[in-house]
Scaffold this active site. Structure first.
Site, PDB file in Angstrom:
ATOM      1  N   SER A   1      38.071  43.829  32.847  1.00  0.00           N
ATOM      2  CA  SER A   1      37.934  45.242  33.227  1.00  0.00           C
ATOM      3  C   SER A   1      38.632  46.120  32.202  1.00  0.00           C
ATOM      4  O   SER A   1      39.630  45.709  31.584  1.00  0.00           O
ATOM      5  CB  SER A   1      38.574  45.473  34.595  1.00  0.00           C
ATOM      6  OG  SER A   1      38.636  46.848  34.875  1.00  0.00           O
TER       7      SER A   1
ATOM      8  N   TYR B   1      45.579  44.350  40.386  1.00  0.00           N
ATOM      9  CA  TYR B   1      44.246  44.130  39.804  1.00  0.00           C
ATOM     10  C   TYR B   1      44.308  44.261  38.283  1.00  0.00           C
ATOM     11  O   TYR B   1      43.822  43.380  37.553  1.00  0.00           O
ATOM     12  CB  TYR B   1      43.255  45.134  40.400  1.00  0.00           C
ATOM     13  CG  TYR B   1      41.889  45.073  39.774  1.00  0.00           C
ATOM     14  CD1 TYR B   1      40.995  44.058  40.111  1.00  0.00           C
ATOM     15  CD2 TYR B   1      41.482  46.016  38.831  1.00  0.00           C
ATOM     16  CE1 TYR B   1      39.736  43.992  39.527  1.00  0.00           C
ATOM     17  CE2 TYR B   1      40.236  45.963  38.247  1.00  0.00           C
ATOM     18  CZ  TYR B   1      39.361  44.948  38.598  1.00  0.00           C
ATOM     19  OH  TYR B   1      38.116  44.892  38.011  1.00  0.00           O
TER      20      TYR B   1
HETATM   21  P1  NAP Z   1      30.834  43.332  44.040  1.00  0.00           P
HETATM   22  O1  NAP Z   1      29.530  44.044  44.051  1.00  0.00           O
HETATM   23  O2  NAP Z   1      31.795  43.559  45.145  1.00  0.00           O
HETATM   24  O3  NAP Z   1      30.553  41.754  43.911  1.00  0.00           O
HETATM   25  C1  NAP Z   1      31.604  40.819  43.939  1.00  0.00           C
HETATM   26  C2  NAP Z   1      31.009  39.422  43.908  1.00  0.00           C
HETATM   27  O4  NAP Z   1      32.075  38.462  43.846  1.00  0.00           O
HETATM   28  C3  NAP Z   1      30.203  39.100  45.150  1.00  0.00           C
HETATM   29  O5  NAP Z   1      29.078  38.324  44.784  1.00  0.00           O
HETATM   30  C4  NAP Z   1      31.168  38.239  45.972  1.00  0.00           C
HETATM   31  O6  NAP Z   1      30.471  37.352  46.831  1.00  0.00           O
HETATM   32  C5  NAP Z   1      31.873  37.483  44.862  1.00  0.00           C
HETATM   33  N1  NAP Z   1      33.151  36.912  45.242  1.00  0.00           N
HETATM   34  C6  NAP Z   1      34.255  37.537  45.709  1.00  0.00           C
HETATM   35  N2  NAP Z   1      35.239  36.660  45.915  1.00  0.00           N
HETATM   36  C7  NAP Z   1      34.753  35.433  45.573  1.00  0.00           C
HETATM   37  C8  NAP Z   1      35.285  34.121  45.559  1.00  0.00           C
HETATM   38  N3  NAP Z   1      36.547  33.874  45.964  1.00  0.00           N
HETATM   39  N4  NAP Z   1      34.493  33.112  45.135  1.00  0.00           N
HETATM   40  C9  NAP Z   1      33.222  33.325  44.741  1.00  0.00           C
HETATM   41  N5  NAP Z   1      32.659  34.563  44.731  1.00  0.00           N
HETATM   42  C10 NAP Z   1      33.426  35.592  45.141  1.00  0.00           C
HETATM   43  O7  NAP Z   1      31.669  43.645  42.712  1.00  0.00           O
HETATM   44  P2  NAP Z   1      31.229  44.082  41.222  1.00  0.00           P
HETATM   45  O8  NAP Z   1      31.557  45.502  41.076  1.00  0.00           O
HETATM   46  O9  NAP Z   1      29.874  43.594  40.901  1.00  0.00           O
HETATM   47  O10 NAP Z   1      32.343  43.271  40.401  1.00  0.00           O
HETATM   48  C11 NAP Z   1      32.062  42.082  39.709  1.00  0.00           C
HETATM   49  C12 NAP Z   1      33.149  41.850  38.667  1.00  0.00           C
HETATM   50  O11 NAP Z   1      33.219  42.974  37.798  1.00  0.00           O
HETATM   51  C13 NAP Z   1      34.558  41.669  39.253  1.00  0.00           C
HETATM   52  O12 NAP Z   1      35.243  40.656  38.543  1.00  0.00           O
HETATM   53  C14 NAP Z   1      35.218  43.013  38.987  1.00  0.00           C
HETATM   54  O13 NAP Z   1      36.608  42.894  38.841  1.00  0.00           O
HETATM   55  C15 NAP Z   1      34.562  43.424  37.684  1.00  0.00           C
HETATM   56  N6  NAP Z   1      34.576  44.854  37.421  1.00  0.00           N
HETATM   57  C16 NAP Z   1      33.910  45.737  38.209  1.00  0.00           C
HETATM   58  C17 NAP Z   1      33.936  47.097  37.905  1.00  0.00           C
HETATM   59  C18 NAP Z   1      33.197  48.127  38.706  1.00  0.00           C
HETATM   60  O14 NAP Z   1      33.341  49.332  38.398  1.00  0.00           O
HETATM   61  N7  NAP Z   1      32.432  47.786  39.712  1.00  0.00           N
HETATM   62  C19 NAP Z   1      34.667  47.539  36.792  1.00  0.00           C
HETATM   63  C20 NAP Z   1      35.340  46.615  36.010  1.00  0.00           C
HETATM   64  C21 NAP Z   1      35.275  45.273  36.318  1.00  0.00           C
HETATM   65  P3  NAP Z   1      30.820  37.251  48.420  1.00  0.00           P
HETATM   66  O15 NAP Z   1      30.501  38.591  49.020  1.00  0.00           O
HETATM   67  O16 NAP Z   1      29.954  36.161  48.918  1.00  0.00           O
HETATM   68  O17 NAP Z   1      32.290  36.927  48.486  1.00  0.00           O
END
Ligand code: NAP
Length: 256
Positions: free
Chosen positions: A142, A155
Protein backbone atom coordinates in the site's frame (compact mmCIF):
# COMPACT_ATOMS: atom_id res chain seq x y z
CA UNK A 1 0.67 -19.68 -22.39
CA UNK A 2 -2.73 -21.32 -21.93
CA UNK A 3 -1.22 -23.67 -19.37
CA UNK A 4 -0.03 -21.09 -16.87
CA UNK A 5 -1.48 -21.11 -13.35
CA UNK A 6 -1.82 -18.25 -10.86
CA UNK A 7 -3.04 -18.15 -7.26
CA UNK A 8 -4.71 -14.88 -6.22
CA UNK A 9 -5.24 -14.66 -2.46
CA UNK A 10 -8.27 -12.59 -1.52
CA UNK A 11 -9.57 -13.03 -5.06
CA UNK A 12 -13.24 -12.81 -4.11
CA UNK A 13 -13.51 -9.02 -3.99
CA UNK A 14 -12.08 -5.65 -5.02
CA UNK A 15 -8.50 -5.62 -6.30
CA UNK A 16 -8.10 -9.41 -6.10
CA UNK A 17 -11.26 -9.95 -8.14
CA UNK A 18 -9.96 -7.58 -10.85
CA UNK A 19 -6.58 -9.37 -10.87
CA UNK A 20 -8.25 -12.79 -11.19
CA UNK A 21 -10.40 -11.60 -14.10
CA UNK A 22 -7.50 -9.86 -15.88
CA UNK A 23 -5.33 -12.99 -15.66
CA UNK A 24 -8.23 -15.14 -16.92
CA UNK A 25 -8.72 -12.80 -19.89
CA UNK A 26 -5.03 -13.38 -20.64
CA UNK A 27 -5.62 -17.15 -20.74
CA UNK A 28 -4.37 -18.06 -17.27
CA UNK A 29 -5.80 -20.75 -15.02
CA UNK A 30 -6.78 -18.99 -11.80
CA UNK A 31 -7.10 -20.15 -8.20
CA UNK A 32 -9.49 -17.66 -6.58
CA UNK A 33 -8.74 -17.76 -2.86
CA UNK A 34 -11.00 -16.41 -0.11
CA UNK A 35 -11.44 -16.95 3.63
CA UNK A 36 -15.19 -16.43 4.20
CA UNK A 37 -17.03 -15.25 1.09
CA UNK A 38 -17.72 -18.57 -0.65
CA UNK A 39 -20.53 -17.40 -2.93
CA UNK A 40 -18.58 -14.33 -4.00
CA UNK A 41 -15.44 -16.35 -4.75
CA UNK A 42 -17.41 -18.90 -6.75
CA UNK A 43 -18.98 -16.01 -8.68
CA UNK A 44 -15.51 -14.65 -9.52
CA UNK A 45 -14.35 -18.13 -10.61
CA UNK A 46 -17.39 -18.40 -12.93
CA UNK A 47 -16.64 -14.95 -14.35
CA UNK A 48 -13.03 -16.04 -14.99
CA UNK A 49 -14.28 -19.02 -16.98
CA UNK A 50 -16.66 -16.75 -18.92
CA UNK A 51 -13.68 -14.46 -19.61
CA UNK A 52 -11.79 -17.29 -21.30
CA UNK A 53 -9.69 -18.83 -18.54
CA UNK A 54 -10.15 -21.76 -16.20
CA UNK A 55 -10.72 -21.19 -12.49
CA UNK A 56 -11.44 -22.78 -9.13
CA UNK A 57 -12.40 -21.12 -5.84
CA UNK A 58 -10.46 -22.40 -2.82
CA UNK A 59 -11.05 -21.45 0.80
CA UNK A 60 -7.92 -20.83 2.87
CA UNK A 61 -7.08 -18.45 5.69
CA UNK A 62 -3.62 -17.15 4.79
CA UNK A 63 -2.89 -16.58 8.48
CA UNK A 64 -2.80 -20.39 8.90
CA UNK A 65 0.28 -22.14 7.54
CA UNK A 66 -1.58 -25.43 6.95
CA UNK A 67 -4.17 -23.54 4.87
CA UNK A 68 -1.40 -21.92 2.80
CA UNK A 69 0.17 -25.29 2.05
CA UNK A 70 -3.25 -26.75 1.16
CA UNK A 71 -3.96 -23.80 -1.14
CA UNK A 72 -0.76 -24.36 -3.12
CA UNK A 73 -1.49 -28.10 -3.19
CA UNK A 74 -4.99 -27.40 -4.58
CA UNK A 75 -3.42 -25.60 -7.56
CA UNK A 76 -0.97 -28.46 -8.11
CA UNK A 77 -3.71 -31.12 -7.77
CA UNK A 78 -5.87 -29.30 -10.31
CA UNK A 79 -3.30 -28.31 -12.93
CA UNK A 80 0.08 -29.78 -11.93
CA UNK A 81 2.02 -26.52 -11.93
CA UNK A 82 2.20 -23.02 -10.52
CA UNK A 83 3.56 -20.00 -12.40
CA UNK A 84 2.55 -17.01 -10.31
CA UNK A 85 1.39 -16.07 -6.83
CA UNK A 86 -0.39 -12.82 -5.98
CA UNK A 87 -0.51 -12.19 -2.24
CA UNK A 88 -3.42 -9.76 -2.27
CA UNK A 89 -5.46 -10.81 0.80
CA UNK A 90 -5.26 -8.17 3.48
CA UNK A 91 -7.02 -6.73 6.48
CA UNK A 92 -7.03 -3.68 8.71
CA UNK A 93 -8.75 -1.86 11.52
CA UNK A 94 -9.89 1.68 10.81
CA UNK A 95 -8.46 3.77 13.68
CA UNK A 96 -7.37 7.42 13.49
CA UNK A 97 -3.58 7.59 13.83
CA UNK A 98 -3.89 9.96 16.79
CA UNK A 99 -6.07 7.49 18.67
CA UNK A 100 -3.29 5.39 20.23
CA UNK A 101 -5.69 3.65 22.61
CA UNK A 102 -7.77 2.54 19.64
CA UNK A 103 -5.22 -0.15 18.76
CA UNK A 104 -4.47 -3.14 20.99
CA UNK A 105 -1.63 -5.65 20.77
CA UNK A 106 -4.24 -8.15 19.53
CA UNK A 107 -5.15 -5.77 16.67
CA UNK A 108 -1.48 -5.62 15.63
CA UNK A 109 -1.17 -9.40 15.87
CA UNK A 110 -4.31 -10.05 13.79
CA UNK A 111 -3.28 -7.53 11.11
CA UNK A 112 0.31 -8.80 10.96
CA UNK A 113 -0.87 -12.42 10.82
CA UNK A 114 -2.78 -11.75 7.58
CA UNK A 115 -0.74 -8.93 5.97
CA UNK A 116 2.81 -10.08 6.75
CA UNK A 117 2.96 -13.67 8.01
CA UNK A 118 0.34 -14.78 5.45
CA UNK A 119 2.38 -13.70 2.39
CA UNK A 120 5.51 -15.22 3.96
CA UNK A 121 3.75 -18.55 4.49
CA UNK A 122 2.29 -18.46 0.96
CA UNK A 123 5.71 -17.71 -0.57
CA UNK A 124 7.33 -20.50 1.43
CA UNK A 125 4.65 -23.01 0.39
CA UNK A 126 4.78 -21.95 -3.27
CA UNK A 127 8.56 -21.63 -3.66
CA UNK A 128 9.35 -25.17 -4.90
CA UNK A 129 6.63 -25.06 -7.57
CA UNK A 130 7.50 -21.49 -8.62
CA UNK A 131 11.20 -22.35 -8.92
CA UNK A 132 10.30 -25.15 -11.35
CA UNK A 133 8.42 -22.79 -13.68
CA UNK A 134 10.70 -19.73 -13.14
CA UNK A 135 7.60 -17.98 -11.87
CA UNK A 136 6.79 -14.66 -10.23
CA UNK A 137 5.33 -13.31 -6.99
CA UNK A 138 3.50 -10.02 -6.52
CA UNK A 139 2.83 -8.87 -2.97
CA UNK A 140 0.08 -6.26 -2.62
CA UNK A 141 1.26 -3.59 -0.21
CA UNK A 142 0.00 0.00 0.00
CA UNK A 143 0.96 3.63 -0.43
CA UNK A 144 0.47 3.69 3.35
CA UNK A 145 3.76 1.80 3.71
CA UNK A 146 5.66 4.78 2.32
CA UNK A 147 3.79 7.81 3.63
CA UNK A 148 2.59 6.25 6.92
CA UNK A 149 -1.06 7.15 6.28
CA UNK A 150 -4.09 4.92 5.70
CA UNK A 151 -6.60 3.13 7.87
CA UNK A 152 -4.39 2.73 10.96
CA UNK A 153 -0.82 2.79 12.26
CA UNK A 154 -0.88 -1.01 12.53
CA UNK A 155 -1.93 -1.31 8.88
CA UNK A 156 0.74 1.10 7.57
CA UNK A 157 3.43 -0.65 9.62
CA UNK A 158 2.31 -4.08 8.42
CA UNK A 159 2.58 -3.01 4.77
CA UNK A 160 6.06 -1.53 5.37
CA UNK A 161 7.05 -4.90 6.85
CA UNK A 162 5.63 -6.60 3.76
CA UNK A 163 7.84 -4.40 1.55
CA UNK A 164 10.96 -5.42 3.47
CA UNK A 165 9.92 -9.07 3.47
CA UNK A 166 9.50 -8.84 -0.32
CA UNK A 167 13.04 -7.44 -0.75
CA UNK A 168 14.44 -10.34 1.28
CA UNK A 169 12.50 -12.90 -0.74
CA UNK A 170 13.48 -11.26 -4.05
CA UNK A 171 17.10 -11.92 -3.14
CA UNK A 172 16.41 -15.38 -1.70
CA UNK A 173 14.27 -16.63 -4.61
CA UNK A 174 16.56 -15.31 -7.37
CA UNK A 175 17.47 -16.22 -10.00
CA UNK A 176 14.49 -18.53 -10.62
CA UNK A 177 11.64 -16.47 -9.17
CA UNK A 178 11.02 -12.71 -9.30
CA UNK A 179 9.33 -11.03 -6.30
CA UNK A 180 7.83 -7.55 -6.65
CA UNK A 181 5.44 -5.29 -4.76
CA UNK A 182 2.35 -3.49 -5.95
CA UNK A 183 1.59 -0.45 -3.79
CA UNK A 184 -1.89 0.89 -4.54
CA UNK A 185 -3.06 4.30 -3.41
CA UNK A 186 -6.78 4.89 -2.88
CA UNK A 187 -8.72 2.23 -4.80
CA UNK A 188 -12.50 2.19 -5.15
CA UNK A 189 -13.34 -1.16 -3.49
CA UNK A 190 -15.71 -2.51 -0.80
CA UNK A 191 -12.75 -2.19 1.63
CA UNK A 192 -12.97 1.60 1.48
CA UNK A 193 -16.75 1.92 1.61
CA UNK A 194 -17.07 -0.61 4.45
CA UNK A 195 -14.16 0.89 6.38
CA UNK A 196 -14.99 4.58 6.19
CA UNK A 197 -18.79 4.43 5.86
CA UNK A 198 -20.54 6.11 2.91
CA UNK A 199 -20.27 9.72 4.08
CA UNK A 200 -16.63 9.76 5.20
CA UNK A 201 -15.70 7.60 2.21
CA UNK A 202 -16.97 10.31 -0.17
CA UNK A 203 -14.97 13.00 1.68
CA UNK A 204 -11.73 10.98 1.79
CA UNK A 205 -12.12 10.06 -1.87
CA UNK A 206 -12.61 13.69 -2.90
CA UNK A 207 -9.62 14.87 -0.83
CA UNK A 208 -7.39 12.19 -2.34
CA UNK A 209 -8.45 13.11 -5.88
CA UNK A 210 -7.67 16.78 -5.21
CA UNK A 211 -4.20 16.10 -3.79
CA UNK A 212 -3.01 13.32 -6.16
CA UNK A 213 -0.94 14.71 -9.06
CA UNK A 214 -3.11 12.79 -11.55
CA UNK A 215 -6.24 14.20 -9.87
CA UNK A 216 -8.14 10.95 -9.38
CA UNK A 217 -8.39 7.85 -7.24
CA UNK A 218 -7.56 4.51 -8.87
CA UNK A 219 -9.78 1.63 -9.93
CA UNK A 220 -9.17 -2.11 -9.36
CA UNK A 221 -8.51 -2.50 -13.09
CA UNK A 222 -5.51 -0.11 -12.91
CA UNK A 223 -4.05 -2.34 -10.20
CA UNK A 224 -4.81 -5.53 -12.14
CA UNK A 225 -3.02 -4.31 -15.27
CA UNK A 226 0.06 -3.42 -13.23
CA UNK A 227 0.07 -6.86 -11.60
CA UNK A 228 -0.27 -8.55 -15.00
CA UNK A 229 2.76 -6.59 -16.23
CA UNK A 230 4.81 -7.51 -13.17
CA UNK A 231 3.98 -11.18 -13.82
CA UNK A 232 4.05 -11.45 -17.61
CA UNK A 233 6.49 -8.69 -18.51
CA UNK A 234 9.08 -7.08 -16.23
CA UNK A 235 11.58 -9.81 -17.13
CA UNK A 236 14.55 -8.13 -15.41
CA UNK A 237 12.57 -6.56 -12.54
CA UNK A 238 12.74 -7.99 -9.02
CA UNK A 239 12.69 -6.47 -5.54
CA UNK A 240 10.79 -3.47 -6.92
CA UNK A 241 7.89 -1.47 -5.47
CA UNK A 242 5.44 -0.20 -8.09
CA UNK A 243 3.17 2.61 -6.85
CA UNK A 244 -0.16 2.72 -8.69
CA UNK A 245 -1.54 5.71 -6.86
CA UNK A 246 -2.19 8.58 -9.26
CA UNK A 247 1.25 9.89 -8.29
CA UNK A 248 0.27 10.34 -4.63
CA UNK A 249 3.68 9.21 -3.36
CA UNK A 250 5.21 12.29 -4.99
CA UNK A 251 2.44 14.73 -4.02
CA UNK A 252 3.63 17.94 -2.41
CA UNK A 253 4.38 17.23 1.29
CA UNK A 254 2.58 20.50 2.16
CA UNK A 255 -0.63 19.00 0.85
CA UNK A 256 -0.44 15.49 2.33
P1 NAP B 1 -11.54 -6.14 -0.22
O1 NAP B 1 -12.42 -5.76 -1.36
O2 NAP B 1 -12.05 -5.99 1.17
O3 NAP B 1 -11.05 -7.65 -0.43
C1 NAP B 1 -10.25 -8.30 0.53
C2 NAP B 1 -10.05 -9.74 0.09
O4 NAP B 1 -9.17 -10.39 1.02
C3 NAP B 1 -11.34 -10.54 0.08
O5 NAP B 1 -11.32 -11.43 -1.02
C4 NAP B 1 -11.25 -11.35 1.39
O6 NAP B 1 -11.99 -12.56 1.30
C5 NAP B 1 -9.76 -11.62 1.44
N1 NAP B 1 -9.26 -11.97 2.76
C6 NAP B 1 -9.32 -11.25 3.91
N2 NAP B 1 -8.72 -11.91 4.90
C7 NAP B 1 -8.27 -13.08 4.38
C8 NAP B 1 -7.57 -14.19 4.90
N3 NAP B 1 -7.21 -14.25 6.20
N4 NAP B 1 -7.26 -15.21 4.07
C9 NAP B 1 -7.63 -15.20 2.77
N5 NAP B 1 -8.30 -14.16 2.22
C10 NAP B 1 -8.61 -13.12 3.02
O7 NAP B 1 -10.17 -5.32 -0.23
P2 NAP B 1 -9.32 -4.63 -1.41
O8 NAP B 1 -9.52 -3.18 -1.29
O9 NAP B 1 -9.55 -5.31 -2.70
O10 NAP B 1 -7.85 -4.93 -0.85
C11 NAP B 1 -7.02 -5.94 -1.38
C12 NAP B 1 -5.58 -5.65 -0.99
O11 NAP B 1 -5.22 -4.35 -1.46
C13 NAP B 1 -5.32 -5.65 0.52
O12 NAP B 1 -4.07 -6.27 0.79
C14 NAP B 1 -5.23 -4.17 0.86
O13 NAP B 1 -4.41 -3.93 1.97
C15 NAP B 1 -4.63 -3.60 -0.41
N6 NAP B 1 -4.88 -2.18 -0.62
C16 NAP B 1 -6.14 -1.70 -0.82
C17 NAP B 1 -6.33 -0.34 -1.04
C18 NAP B 1 -7.68 0.26 -1.30
O14 NAP B 1 -7.76 1.50 -1.42
N7 NAP B 1 -8.75 -0.49 -1.40
C19 NAP B 1 -5.23 0.52 -1.03
C20 NAP B 1 -3.96 0.00 -0.82
C21 NAP B 1 -3.79 -1.35 -0.63
P3 NAP B 1 -13.07 -12.98 2.44
O15 NAP B 1 -14.16 -11.94 2.40
O16 NAP B 1 -13.53 -14.32 2.03
O17 NAP B 1 -12.31 -12.97 3.74
Amino acid sequence: MAERVVIVTGGSSGIGEAIALEMARRGWRVVVNYSKSTAQAEGVAKACVAAGGEAIAVRANVAEDADCRALVQAALDQWGRLDALVNNAGTTKFVLHADLDGLSAEDFQRIYAINVIGPFQMCRAAAPALRKTRGAVVNVSSLASRVATGSSIAYAASKAALNTLSMSLARTFAPEVRVNVLAPGFVDTPWMTAGYGEERYARVRETYAQIAPLKDVTQPQHQAEAVAWLIEGAAQVTGQILYVDGGMHVASPRKV
